[in-house]
Write a protein that holds these residues in place. Structure first.
Motif, PDB file in Angstrom:
ATOM      1  N   SER A  28      46.924  26.692  19.433  1.00  0.00           N
ATOM      2  CA  SER A  28      46.655  28.056  18.965  1.00  0.00           C
ATOM      3  C   SER A  28      45.172  28.391  18.924  1.00  0.00           C
ATOM      4  O   SER A  28      44.794  29.538  18.689  1.00  0.00           O
ATOM      5  CB  SER A  28      47.262  28.256  17.568  1.00  0.00           C
ATOM      6  N   ASP A  29      44.300  27.405  19.193  1.00  0.00           N
ATOM      7  CA  ASP A  29      42.862  27.616  19.088  1.00  0.00           C
ATOM      8  C   ASP A  29      42.204  28.073  20.377  1.00  0.00           C
ATOM      9  O   ASP A  29      40.992  28.351  20.392  1.00  0.00           O
ATOM     10  CB  ASP A  29      42.171  26.318  18.629  1.00  0.00           C
ATOM     11  N   GLY A  30      42.955  28.138  21.486  1.00  0.00           N
ATOM     12  CA  GLY A  30      42.316  28.493  22.746  1.00  0.00           C
ATOM     13  C   GLY A  30      43.294  28.608  23.886  1.00  0.00           C
ATOM     14  O   GLY A  30      44.517  28.601  23.678  1.00  0.00           O
ATOM     15  N   PRO A  31      42.789  28.666  25.110  1.00  0.00           N
ATOM     16  CA  PRO A  31      43.628  28.943  26.271  1.00  0.00           C
ATOM     17  C   PRO A  31      44.443  27.753  26.777  1.00  0.00           C
ATOM     18  O   PRO A  31      45.393  27.949  27.548  1.00  0.00           O
ATOM     19  CB  PRO A  31      42.620  29.378  27.341  1.00  0.00           C
ATOM     20  N   LEU A  32      44.096  26.526  26.403  1.00  0.00           N
ATOM     21  CA  LEU A  32      44.816  25.366  26.905  1.00  0.00           C
ATOM     22  C   LEU A  32      46.159  25.218  26.196  1.00  0.00           C
ATOM     23  O   LEU A  32      46.236  25.310  24.963  1.00  0.00           O
ATOM     24  CB  LEU A  32      43.997  24.087  26.715  1.00  0.00           C
TER      25      LEU A  32
END
Length: 290
Positions: A28-32
């Motif tokens: 939930s912290d980024g695009p990965l």
């Protein structure tokens, strides 16, 4: 305070299991996505195609030539091959607005924040040039070993992003990695010479594992190679063993190399060197990238 990763010793000691996670953030912290995070955690690297779009690449390649032409011949940020050709240029993000824009791309900065689980800053940035016929390689090493020993980086909480500006083939000196080697810190033998960076940026002889250690690591984990078209990016953990061969082909290779460090992992005094390296090699102004 005891050093969790002793290195540059007068005698060999056993490899040390890594203390920190390789991935600090969550899906939930980024695009990965989780599969990519799990791959990076296990293997220590991740290839991201189309990190820089095709329409940006010609201007960036031209910018490399402009930066090289504008800098004084004796500028310490310019590292040359023994034959005189340029090998690396440090701090390109401070010399070029186009390179600074790459740092802040949605395909770059959010990935660094996600992998490190925090705000980040540029610990080091450079342009690497490997011209046809004359470009020499980089011997096997872990970047964290150097950053810990010579820059005082306390923890393995940094990540590198190598963005290809030219095609990376298996035969023109593209980067090789030992997948999974980031789980282990390999202490090295040999004290750090004064001003080691004056020579190590051309040919690294101190802070590299011995041949027996490297052979065991490769026997256990193998070797993967980063190949692909311009605009592709290789993300890899600060402690991953990696290196590259020389380029004896007519096909040049160049890349933008960005090192992101967590703002929670600021540099202290070197753990195994008598003095700090210059700011262009190890930024101590830990100002987060926004």
């Amino acid at each position: 305070m005891s050093d969790p990763y002793p290195t540059r010793l007068d005698h060999a000691i056993a490899p040390i299991p890594r203390h920190e996670p390789a991935v600090w953030g969550t899906e939930s912290d980024g695009p990965l996505v989780q599969q990519q995070l799990d791959w990076f955690a296990a293997q220590g690297y991740l290839v991201r195609p189309d990190t820089v779009s095709d329409d940006r690449l010609p201007a960036l390649r031209h910018e490399l030539d402009r930066i090289a032409a504008d800098l004084d011949a004796d500028d310490p940020r310019v590292i040359r091959e023994p034959g005189g050709s340029i090998r690396s240029i440090f701090e390109p993000h401070l010399l070029s607005e186009l390179v600074a824009q790459v740092v802040r791309l949605d395909t770059v900065l959010p990935v660094a924040r996600q992998l490190l689980g925090s705000d980040v800053y540029i610990h080091q940035a450079r342009i690497n040039l490997m011209p046809g016929f004359t470009g020499t390689g980089f011997y096997w090493h872990s970047d964290f070993e150097t950053w810990h020993a010579e820059d005082g980086m306390p923890s393995i909480r940094a990540v590198s992003c190598s963005i290809a500006l030219t095609h990376n083939y298996p035969f023109n000196g593209s980067l090789m990695v030992v997948p999974g080697s980031h789980h282990t810190f390999y202490p090295c033998v040999g004290a750090t010479p004064d001003n080691n960076h004056d020579t190590s940026l051309v040919a690294q002889n101190v802070g590299v594992p011995d041949e027996t250690t490297l052979t065991k690591a490769v026997d256990h984990d193998g070797i993967d190679q980063f190949t692909g078209p311009p605009g592709s990016a290789l993300w890899f953990d600060a402690n991953l063993l990696h290196g590259s061969g020389s380029n004896i082909t007519p096909l040049p290779r160049s890349n933008i190399f960005l090192v992101f460090n967590s703002v929670e992992n600021q540099l202290g005094e070197p753990f195994a060197a008598s003095r700090r390296r210059p700011e262009y090699l190890a930024a101590r102004r830990a100002e987060r990238v926004t």
